[in-house]
Write an enzyme that holds these catalytic residues in place. Sequence first.
Site, PDB file in Angstrom:
ATOM      1  N   LYS A  70      46.712  40.307  54.966  1.00  0.00           N
ATOM      2  CA  LYS A  70      45.912  39.083  54.812  1.00  0.00           C
ATOM      3  C   LYS A  70      46.567  37.825  55.405  1.00  0.00           C
ATOM      4  O   LYS A  70      45.867  36.942  55.899  1.00  0.00           O
ATOM      5  CB  LYS A  70      45.600  38.846  53.337  1.00  0.00           C
ATOM      6  CG  LYS A  70      44.516  39.766  52.797  1.00  0.00           C
ATOM      7  CD  LYS A  70      44.313  39.487  51.319  1.00  0.00           C
ATOM      8  CE  LYS A  70      42.885  39.669  50.905  1.00  0.00           C
ATOM      9  NZ  LYS A  70      42.625  39.205  49.548  1.00  0.00           N
ATOM     10  N   ASP A 106      37.247  34.691  49.143  1.00  0.00           N
ATOM     11  CA  ASP A 106      37.590  34.898  47.720  1.00  0.00           C
ATOM     12  C   ASP A 106      37.237  33.676  46.867  1.00  0.00           C
ATOM     13  O   ASP A 106      36.771  33.818  45.726  1.00  0.00           O
ATOM     14  CB  ASP A 106      39.084  35.202  47.564  1.00  0.00           C
ATOM     15  CG  ASP A 106      39.429  36.619  47.986  1.00  0.00           C
ATOM     16  OD1 ASP A 106      38.540  37.486  47.941  1.00  0.00           O
ATOM     17  OD2 ASP A 106      40.592  36.857  48.375  1.00  0.00           O
ATOM     18  N   GLY A 130      48.960  32.719  35.983  1.00  0.00           N
ATOM     19  CA  GLY A 130      49.417  33.390  37.197  1.00  0.00           C
ATOM     20  C   GLY A 130      49.388  32.460  38.388  1.00  0.00           C
ATOM     21  O   GLY A 130      48.597  31.510  38.436  1.00  0.00           O
TER      22      GLY A 130
HETATM   23  P1  NAP Z   1      50.204  38.901  42.583  1.00  0.00           P
HETATM   24  O1  NAP Z   1      50.226  38.155  43.889  1.00  0.00           O
HETATM   25  O2  NAP Z   1      51.120  39.998  42.362  1.00  0.00           O
HETATM   26  O3  NAP Z   1      50.368  37.742  41.452  1.00  0.00           O
HETATM   27  C1  NAP Z   1      50.144  37.934  40.187  1.00  0.00           C
HETATM   28  C2  NAP Z   1      50.648  36.789  39.273  1.00  0.00           C
HETATM   29  O4  NAP Z   1      50.770  37.438  38.040  1.00  0.00           O
HETATM   30  C3  NAP Z   1      52.011  36.171  39.589  1.00  0.00           C
HETATM   31  O5  NAP Z   1      52.064  34.850  39.123  1.00  0.00           O
HETATM   32  C4  NAP Z   1      52.953  37.071  38.799  1.00  0.00           C
HETATM   33  O6  NAP Z   1      54.138  36.415  38.363  1.00  0.00           O
HETATM   34  C5  NAP Z   1      52.131  37.372  37.580  1.00  0.00           C
HETATM   35  N1  NAP Z   1      52.536  38.659  37.017  1.00  0.00           N
HETATM   36  C6  NAP Z   1      52.438  39.874  37.590  1.00  0.00           C
HETATM   37  N2  NAP Z   1      52.909  40.832  36.754  1.00  0.00           N
HETATM   38  C7  NAP Z   1      53.336  40.175  35.645  1.00  0.00           C
HETATM   39  C8  NAP Z   1      53.939  40.596  34.423  1.00  0.00           C
HETATM   40  N3  NAP Z   1      54.200  41.888  34.166  1.00  0.00           N
HETATM   41  N4  NAP Z   1      54.241  39.654  33.490  1.00  0.00           N
HETATM   42  C9  NAP Z   1      53.977  38.360  33.730  1.00  0.00           C
HETATM   43  N5  NAP Z   1      53.418  37.897  34.873  1.00  0.00           N
HETATM   44  C10 NAP Z   1      53.103  38.792  35.803  1.00  0.00           C
HETATM   45  O7  NAP Z   1      48.772  39.540  42.353  1.00  0.00           O
HETATM   46  P2  NAP Z   1      47.389  39.033  42.958  1.00  0.00           P
HETATM   47  O8  NAP Z   1      47.197  39.603  44.316  1.00  0.00           O
HETATM   48  O9  NAP Z   1      47.347  37.557  42.786  1.00  0.00           O
HETATM   49  O10 NAP Z   1      46.321  39.776  42.026  1.00  0.00           O
HETATM   50  C11 NAP Z   1      46.286  39.534  40.637  1.00  0.00           C
HETATM   51  C12 NAP Z   1      45.070  40.184  39.983  1.00  0.00           C
HETATM   52  O11 NAP Z   1      43.867  39.644  40.495  1.00  0.00           O
HETATM   53  C13 NAP Z   1      44.955  41.691  40.172  1.00  0.00           C
HETATM   54  O12 NAP Z   1      44.619  42.258  38.936  1.00  0.00           O
HETATM   55  C14 NAP Z   1      43.793  41.868  41.126  1.00  0.00           C
HETATM   56  O13 NAP Z   1      43.074  43.058  40.912  1.00  0.00           O
HETATM   57  C15 NAP Z   1      42.938  40.677  40.758  1.00  0.00           C
HETATM   58  N6  NAP Z   1      42.080  40.247  41.873  1.00  0.00           N
HETATM   59  C16 NAP Z   1      40.733  40.283  41.685  1.00  0.00           C
HETATM   60  C17 NAP Z   1      39.892  39.892  42.703  1.00  0.00           C
HETATM   61  C18 NAP Z   1      38.404  39.960  42.508  1.00  0.00           C
HETATM   62  O14 NAP Z   1      37.674  39.859  43.505  1.00  0.00           O
HETATM   63  N7  NAP Z   1      37.911  40.080  41.308  1.00  0.00           N
HETATM   64  C19 NAP Z   1      40.423  39.447  43.928  1.00  0.00           C
HETATM   65  C20 NAP Z   1      41.813  39.400  44.076  1.00  0.00           C
HETATM   66  C21 NAP Z   1      42.633  39.817  43.041  1.00  0.00           C
HETATM   67  P3  NAP Z   1      55.538  36.573  39.148  1.00  0.00           P
HETATM   68  O15 NAP Z   1      55.354  35.804  40.420  1.00  0.00           O
HETATM   69  O16 NAP Z   1      56.514  36.014  38.214  1.00  0.00           O
HETATM   70  O17 NAP Z   1      55.706  38.053  39.414  1.00  0.00           O
END
Ligand code: NAP
Length: 285
Positions: A70, A106, A130
């Site tokens: 991306k 998005d 997050g």
């Molecule tokens: P990401 O870049 O990995 O970021 C996730 C955030 O959550 C970060 O701030 C991370 O903190 C925190 N986090 C992750 N694991 C954690 C844990 N065990 N404890 C505490 N904090 C935690 O993920 P992303 O790409 O943003 O995606 C996040 C979610 O959004 C996913 O579930 C995905 O399926 C969903 N999503 C949905 C859509 C939709 O269209 N509905 C689109 C995109 C994403 P750290 O930086 O400290 O690790």
Amino acid sequence: MYTGKTRNLGVMGWPIAHSLSPVLQNAAIEEAGLDYAYVALPVEPLKLPAAVEGLRALQFRGFNVTIPHKSAIMPLLDGIDEDARIIGAVNTVVNEDGFLRGYNTDAAGFIHALQDTGFEVAGKQVCVLGAGGAARAVLWALAKHGAARVSIGVRNPEKAKPLVELFRKYVEIEAFHWESEAFLGRLADAGLLVNTTPLGMHPHVDDMPPVRLSCLGKDAFVYDIIYTPAETRLLREAASLGHPVLNGEGMLAGQGAAAFRLWTGVDADVKLMEKVLREYLEVDR
Ligand code: NAP
């Protein structure tokens, strides 16, 4: 039936077999009666430049871009739309006679699903859990639609600082530890709480972010962008306290519908896309 005139679309990622985009885009294509085909395109990271040039040479009308390409795809394109530039990621590419322009749908998907419920972001105080990739699209959507203030709750506020710096020119924004007293105060003032962490996502369905829902404003709306399961623990607990709730299915379908419109000029049937997604996820599990 596909013919010599059928126009091609696809989604590139690595791995790609898990992608839901072929299911939702082909359902929308069929429903609209359009002559397009949408396929999954496995693209290894080192092959990304070759794949982009290949799709240009093959005159694909456009394609979606997913993990891990991306951000990496941005310098390979001829133009970048404002939403994608600010979010720092492209999820949709449109091919206009060989000119490849990158978009990010998005933020549109996030806001349309919310507006569909009748919720109005303008003037609201919002708490966002997050600060990862999905949060960037959510923050931009909130800023663009006039949120009064955004408070980010995370486990590591230091790490969220670059995001706060990036968005502070668009909206009043601060990051907190999500269990701090200061964040509990922001929860009390919030009209909307959004979870953008993966906590609670399948298969870890017993997890949820450590927010004290009892501190949340009485009528606050709770939006979890996770779509598997359909009801996360966060949403279940929020609903049991009487909060209106929304899951991530509408956002996922909405980002697909916005891409569909960019390629075809036609409005997709978002509700059909949501329905197809849910049915597919239920069978696939
Ligand atoms: P990401 O870049 O990995 O970021 C996730 C955030 O959550 C970060 O701030 C991370 O903190 C925190 N986090 C992750 N694991 C954690 C844990 N065990 N404890 C505490 N904090 C935690 O993920 P992303 O790409 O943003 O995606 C996040 C979610 O959004 C996913 O579930 C995905 O399926 C969903 N999503 C949905 C859509 C939709 O269209 N509905 C689109 C995109 C994403 P750290 O930086 O400290 O690790």
